[in-house]
Design a protein around this motif. Sequence first.
Motif, short mmCIF file in Angstrom:
data_model
loop_
_atom_site.label_atom_id
_atom_site.label_comp_id
_atom_site.label_asym_id
_atom_site.label_seq_id
_atom_site.Cartn_x
_atom_site.Cartn_y
_atom_site.Cartn_z
N ALA A 89 25.54 -30.96 20.83
CA ALA A 89 25.03 -29.58 20.73
C ALA A 89 24.67 -29.24 19.28
N ILE A 90 25.56 -29.62 18.34
CA ILE A 90 25.30 -29.34 16.92
C ILE A 90 24.09 -30.15 16.43
N GLY A 91 24.04 -31.43 16.81
CA GLY A 91 22.95 -32.32 16.38
C GLY A 91 21.58 -31.79 16.79
N ILE A 92 21.46 -31.40 18.07
CA ILE A 92 20.17 -30.89 18.56
C ILE A 92 19.79 -29.61 17.82
N ALA A 93 20.76 -28.67 17.68
CA ALA A 93 20.47 -27.39 17.03
C ALA A 93 20.06 -27.58 15.57
N VAL A 94 20.84 -28.38 14.83
CA VAL A 94 20.57 -28.56 13.40
C VAL A 94 19.24 -29.28 13.18
N MET A 95 19.02 -30.37 13.92
CA MET A 95 17.81 -31.17 13.67
C MET A 95 16.53 -30.46 14.13
N VAL A 96 16.58 -29.70 15.23
CA VAL A 96 15.40 -28.95 15.66
C VAL A 96 15.10 -27.84 14.64
#
Length: 453
Positions: free
Chosen positions: A393-400
């Motif tokens: 969840a954090i990875g998708i939010a931060v990278m997008v």
Amino acid sequence: MAALLVAGFVGLFSETALNIAFTELSHIFSVDPTTIQWLATGYFLTLGILVPVTGILMQKFTTRQMFMTSILLSIFGTILAALAPGFELLLVARIIQAAGLAINLPLTQNVIFTIFPPNKRGAAMGVMGLVMLAGPALGPTIAGLILDTLSWHWIFWATIPFLLFSLFFGIVYLRNVNEIRKVSIDALSVILSTIGFGGIVYGFSVSGVSGWTSGTVLGSIIIGVLAIIIFAIRQMKMENPMLNLRAFNSPLFVLGVIMSFITFFNMLSMLVVLPMYMQMALLMAAFTTGLILLPGSLLNCILAPTIGRLFDKYGPKAVITPGTILVAIAYVLYTQFETDTATWLIVVTHIIMMLGIGAVLASVQTNTLNSLPKRYYPDGIAITQTIQQVAGAIGIAVMVSVLSAKQTSFLATTANELPQAAAAGSSLVFIISLVLAVINIVLSLFMKKPTHQ
């Protein structure tokens, strides 16, 4: 294992399959893109809240009771989603589906670690790794094919036969293998866990829409972190904790948890950013994107059991370190992608990436849990599974967010060059991922077989 793995595959397939239909669904249900994203956010949020609780549930209820609850939730949620006349009911159905998967994933790992001896767990976890990668990776491709030929309802109807197979196999063959203990569920721990993990997942999930400076985003993340700190302190003081954090006393467990976090952070964000790059920078159709990424996913599925057997034979470092190196090489290639990158290069790079992730993912999980005494398996599984969902969840939010910010700054200086802006944003994301991948290479050098085995 067949009953558990098939149900797990369907759950993980459902996690990403619907993403490709979001644009169409927002028109059908007359809701804005921000609202439709809740079909993914709600799924992640449910996993983040329920997975930590399964550690105690696996000690309180039998394997069959847990499995039947999981599969019936999955079937009911899937049928409800397929029949949903409006957005609200579809969202409820997605939450029920996610609840089924939240029980299935830790249960499957627990069964593997109970019925397989340490020298055969690598192969068994390799098959589970196949399921964990194949489900999310094949979701968009198969869903794209379904959307091109049928309606979005068939994304759900297509999985019902597999769930019924799983139900039948489970009823006939699944035995009770876990140890039942007299444990009481501490209500305050459940509430703190829900607020903690739920707050963090929710905060990061809505950051792309509300912005990082939004009071909702910052408030959710801060409250989530505080709740987890209080939860951890409470668990350490309890005689029979809901989640036994003494698992963190093992250095190998801590090392494995950090590597798992980085792997899932990178992998799930890559599975979102790479298709965005292909569609925005290379102007490819959604289904074409899925087909180009298919060879890497399929090769990974074929080789996953073999990688598991190599882990059993040669130990963790021999498999994990080469895997982390392959991931880093793939990110080096990704950072070079432009608006005219050849299709064959994307296919080759994705194959290298998926081979690397396949070598790292299941092997790290196996070694992490092998480092614990048997009585800590349910807790260790609940901890690692929760970390993975939160990392995703954090990875998708931060990278997008990084991708969008770079695109915006690029377009501010160059008018109407969206493909170039998308390529520049993607390249920055892949550079950040490359740094994390290099950290994983260094960490893998400290991996070793647990001495108590």
